[in-house]
Enzyme design. Sequence first.
Site, PDB file in Angstrom:
ATOM      1  CB  ALA A 240      -4.415   3.159  -8.068  1.00 56.01           C
ATOM      2  N   GLY A 241      -4.349  -0.113  -8.374  1.00 55.44           N
ATOM      3  CA  GLY A 241      -4.770  -1.234  -9.206  1.00 55.44           C
ATOM      4  C   GLY A 241      -5.429  -0.758 -10.487  1.00 55.44           C
ATOM      5  N   GLY A 243      -8.109   0.949 -10.752  1.00 54.23           N
ATOM      6  CA  GLY A 243      -8.630   2.306 -10.643  1.00 54.23           C
ATOM      7  C   GLY A 243     -10.072   2.457 -10.229  1.00 54.23           C
ATOM      8  N   GLY A 244     -10.716   1.397  -9.748  1.00 51.99           N
ATOM      9  CA  GLY A 244     -12.128   1.500  -9.381  1.00 51.99           C
ATOM     10  C   GLY A 244     -12.402   2.559  -8.336  1.00 51.99           C
ATOM     11  CE  LYS A 245     -11.739   0.073  -2.633  1.00 48.37           C
ATOM     12  NZ  LYS A 245     -11.594  -1.052  -3.579  1.00 48.37           N
ATOM     13  CG  ASP A 291      14.980   4.842  -8.613  1.00 48.51           C
ATOM     14  OD1 ASP A 291      14.356   4.006  -7.937  1.00 48.51           O
ATOM     15  OD2 ASP A 291      16.081   4.615  -9.149  1.00 48.51           O
ATOM     16  CG  ASP A 307      -8.142  -1.281  -2.259  1.00 51.99           C
ATOM     17  OD1 ASP A 307      -8.316  -2.194  -1.436  1.00 51.99           O
ATOM     18  OD2 ASP A 307      -8.784  -1.218  -3.326  1.00 51.99           O
ATOM     19  CB  CYS A 360     -11.456  -7.137  -0.943  1.00 49.36           C
ATOM     20  SG  CYS A 360     -10.018  -7.763  -1.825  1.00 49.36           S
TER      21      CYS A 360
END
Length: 431
Positions: A240-241, A243-245, A291, A307, A360
């Site tokens: 998710a990084g 959270g843009g998507k 965990d 992603d 990307c």
Amino acid sequence: MKLGGRLQAAIEVLEEVEGRKRPVAEALKDWGRNHRFAGSGDRSAIGNIVYDSLRSRASHAWKMGEETPRALALATMAFDWNKDVEALQALIADDNHAPAPLSDAEIAAIQAKSMKDAPFWVRGDIPEWLEASFMEAFEEDALLEARAFSQRPPVDIRVNRLKTSIEKVEKELSRFNPRRTALGKDCLRFPAGKGDSRQPNIQGDPAFRKGFYEVQDEGSQIVSSLIYPRPGEQVLDYCAGGGGKTLAMAAQMENKGQIYAYDADASRLAPIVDRLTRAGVRNAQTRTPNDGALDDLLGRMDRVVVDAPCTGTGTWRRRPETKWKLTEEQLGKRVEEQQLALAQARQFVRPGGYLVYITCSVLAAENEDQIYHFIENNPDFELVSAGEVWQDLYGFDAPKPWSSDMMSVTLTPASTQTDGFFFSVLERRPE
């Protein structure tokens, strides 16, 4: 500051980037901190010179006959900002803070503008070792596709339909002259200017703080739409990084169903909580890496989005310094990370569910090759056509993505006027 002083400042920043191997944004920020007399217009212009110099580094160096920060900055002024020798000499003479006067060799190089006998990678402004990859991937369009990565990118925003409409945001930001785009139905664009032009401070507007929109390239918006999450579904955003998507999918799902935002690096998830709150998202939760963090999701997800970590070749317009730092070793490491991410994510897909793979990047090693490798090792998954969803969403008259068969979708600056993205969907066969 006059233009001559801005030019000298850009040379100093480039020297800092080259000499100390520092990220451009960091070097520019430090220069501004140490030169507080410089206004926002000065800092913007200096940044434009630096980034333009790096976007066309190979061709600029070829024309100038050397690759020094001074040569790159002068080439930018001459070839990108359309300053001829007389104009350059005048702006240097008019400013005590400008660089040293042009040498005879520099004058000759600028006047010649020669690209004679330049190889493909120089004309395309890409790393030499990637020449074969680009030519194989894009065939007769390879030079056009490569050169498009040397152009300035626009600023795109995604209107948050959970809170407002594109018409209302268009009106709210009308002083900045936003434009609709050809593909993203929630996208407004602020085109890149030329020379010392400045982009509007979109994130400083009250509408941004209210959560009416997010800064997001149209390409990222498009691949988020292609995921096609439906209201009520269970979705795992596995990488998710920031959270843009996740935010984009939440809007598509109308706050119904559930999105689980996860990332193996907890620090990358840090911005997402505030963003979800600002956007009014109620159907997303974060899962931090520990965990058993995802054990309850095994085999249950309608869609799992990977992603994947990648080289970022698709974002070269925005981060041109990464173009010249990329190595074969780094590419190999990313390929390994992508294979691991797919192998881990697959276990969360329910029978009949979908595993979505996004990068990307525009390199086949990170894209098509990864999909074929995965299918060979996971016969319970099959590739399904992303092109059919594309046609349902965008029809036949909109700009077409770069793709040989439309089973997968590759977006590029040249084909879709977006950052570079790869999109592919795998369905887990029903039991």
